[in-house]
Design a protein around this motif. Structure first.
Motif, mmCIF file in Angstrom:
data_model
loop_
_atom_site.group_PDB
_atom_site.id
_atom_site.type_symbol
_atom_site.label_atom_id
_atom_site.label_comp_id
_atom_site.label_asym_id
_atom_site.label_seq_id
_atom_site.Cartn_x
_atom_site.Cartn_y
_atom_site.Cartn_z
ATOM 1 N N GLY A 173 12.566 52.729 34.559
ATOM 2 C CA GLY A 173 13.050 52.279 35.850
ATOM 3 C C GLY A 173 12.998 53.320 36.954
ATOM 4 O O GLY A 173 13.841 53.322 37.856
ATOM 5 N N VAL A 174 12.020 54.206 36.906
ATOM 6 C CA VAL A 174 11.823 55.208 37.952
ATOM 7 C C VAL A 174 10.485 54.929 38.628
ATOM 8 O O VAL A 174 9.477 54.688 37.952
ATOM 9 C CB VAL A 174 11.834 56.644 37.369
ATOM 10 C CG1 VAL A 174 11.551 57.670 38.455
ATOM 11 C CG2 VAL A 174 13.170 56.924 36.701
ATOM 12 N N GLY A 175 10.443 54.965 39.955
ATOM 13 C CA GLY A 175 9.218 54.694 40.677
ATOM 14 C C GLY A 175 8.108 55.654 40.303
ATOM 15 O O GLY A 175 8.359 56.820 39.981
ATOM 16 N N VAL A 176 6.851 55.182 40.351
ATOM 17 C CA VAL A 176 5.725 56.008 39.918
ATOM 18 C C VAL A 176 5.581 57.262 40.787
ATOM 19 O O VAL A 176 5.238 58.342 40.290
ATOM 20 C CB VAL A 176 4.410 55.201 39.918
ATOM 21 C CG1 VAL A 176 4.471 54.084 38.889
ATOM 22 C CG2 VAL A 176 4.099 54.627 41.288
ATOM 23 N N LYS A 177 5.829 57.136 42.068
ATOM 24 C CA LYS A 177 5.708 58.291 42.969
ATOM 25 C C LYS A 177 6.771 59.335 42.626
ATOM 26 O O LYS A 177 6.464 60.528 42.479
ATOM 27 C CB LYS A 177 5.851 57.839 44.422
ATOM 28 C CG LYS A 177 5.703 58.950 45.456
ATOM 29 C CD LYS A 177 5.688 58.357 46.865
ATOM 30 C CE LYS A 177 5.580 59.451 47.928
ATOM 31 N NZ LYS A 177 6.809 60.232 48.036
ATOM 32 N N ALA A 178 8.020 58.897 42.481
ATOM 33 C CA ALA A 178 9.113 59.816 42.154
ATOM 34 C C ALA A 178 8.904 60.447 40.785
ATOM 35 O O ALA A 178 9.192 61.633 40.581
ATOM 36 C CB ALA A 178 10.449 59.078 42.189
ATOM 37 N N LEU A 179 8.377 59.660 39.840
ATOM 38 C CA LEU A 179 8.162 60.165 38.491
ATOM 39 C C LEU A 179 7.136 61.301 38.491
ATOM 40 O O LEU A 179 7.301 62.312 37.799
ATOM 41 C CB LEU A 179 7.695 59.025 37.581
ATOM 42 C CG LEU A 179 7.635 59.306 36.079
ATOM 43 C CD1 LEU A 179 8.999 59.738 35.563
ATOM 44 C CD2 LEU A 179 7.148 58.072 35.335
#
Length: 259
Positions: free
Chosen positions: A81-87
């Motif tokens: 549940g973490v956005g791809v950009k933030a990850l």
């Protein structure tokens, strides 16, 4: 007069013969040089071709690895549940702080569960977030993005850096990965922002569309491999009757030969 002409003729003949001899040597040397140049150019051409092949293979392998990494990022993003950009940004920050991206992902997954338990009324989890001054939910009671909570926690760890119980708090939030995440957490909000900007400048952060395309590409490759397996199965099915008859004939002839 005739003797002088005779001597002149002899001298001219000798000079011409010498010139022809020198010219022949020059021609042979030129031909030898030309052959050497041709061989050298051939070697250079072969070396360039070999280097080009190696370079293309390296590029191809690098591109496929990048696609696989983006595919994995998409899977992890959906799972925790973490956005791809933030990850990708946090993954870069973790690596620059001496922590692996895999450790970060495990920690974020545990944080996500800890947040959910707090939102569900877990007293221990609620007390933990309250003590740190970080909220797991927004004003409406909805869970906040995991990456936002992680950033808030990082700022708290920066302020608390080296304090007693730091490892214990990290473990309660991030599970077994907690202790390994302390270096990146100690970077604080500004440190994480700096790493995110650096990652973007280096081109290591790809948006949701790029990640989705990488996943679609790998999915299609898997489908193609399955289709090829089906084709080979059909070929094998058609050939098997003949192969069975042929192999049986070999067995019978071999048995008769031994008898």
């Amino acid at each position: 007069m005739s003797e002088a002409l005779a001597r002149l003729a002899v001298d001219l003949t000798a000079n011409v013969a010498g010139f022809e001899s020198d010219l022949g040597r020059a021609n042979r040397q030129a031909e030898k040089f030309a052959r050497q140049v041709e061989r050298d150019l051939g070697k250079i051409g072969a070396a360039l071709a070999a280097n080009m092949t190696v370079a293309l293979a390296a590029v191809s392998a690098g591109v496929k690895k990048a696609i696989n990494d983006l595919d994995r990022i998409g899977d992890v993003s959906a799972r925790i549940g973490v956005g791809v950009k933030a990850l990708q940004e946090l993954g870069y920050a973790a690596q620059q702080s001496g922590t692996s991206a895999e450790t970060l992902e495990k920690g974020l997954a545990k944080l996500s569960r800890t947040m959910a338990e707090s939102a569900a009324g877990g007293e221990a989890q609620q007390a933990l977030f309250k003590a740190l001054g970080v909220s797991a939910t927004d004003a409406t009671g909805k869970l906040r993005p995991v990456e936002d909570v992680f950033t808030d926690l990082a700022e708290k760890f920066r302020q608390y850096k080296g304090g007693a119980g730091e490892v214990k708090i990290a473990t309660e939030l991030f599970g077994k990965a907690g202790a390994d995440l302390i270096p990146v957490l100690n970077e604080g909000r500004a440190g994480l922002r700096g790493f995110a900007d650096e990652a973007a400048n280096f081109g290591v952060v790809v948006g949701e569309e790029g990640v989705a395309q990488a996943q679609a590409f790998n999915d299609n490759l898997d489908k193609l491999q399955t289709l090829l397996k089906g084709v080979f199965n059909d070929i094998a099915k058609d050939l098997l009757p003949s192969l069975v008859s042929l192999s049986q004939l070999f067995v019978e002839n071999g048995t008769q030969a031994r008898g």
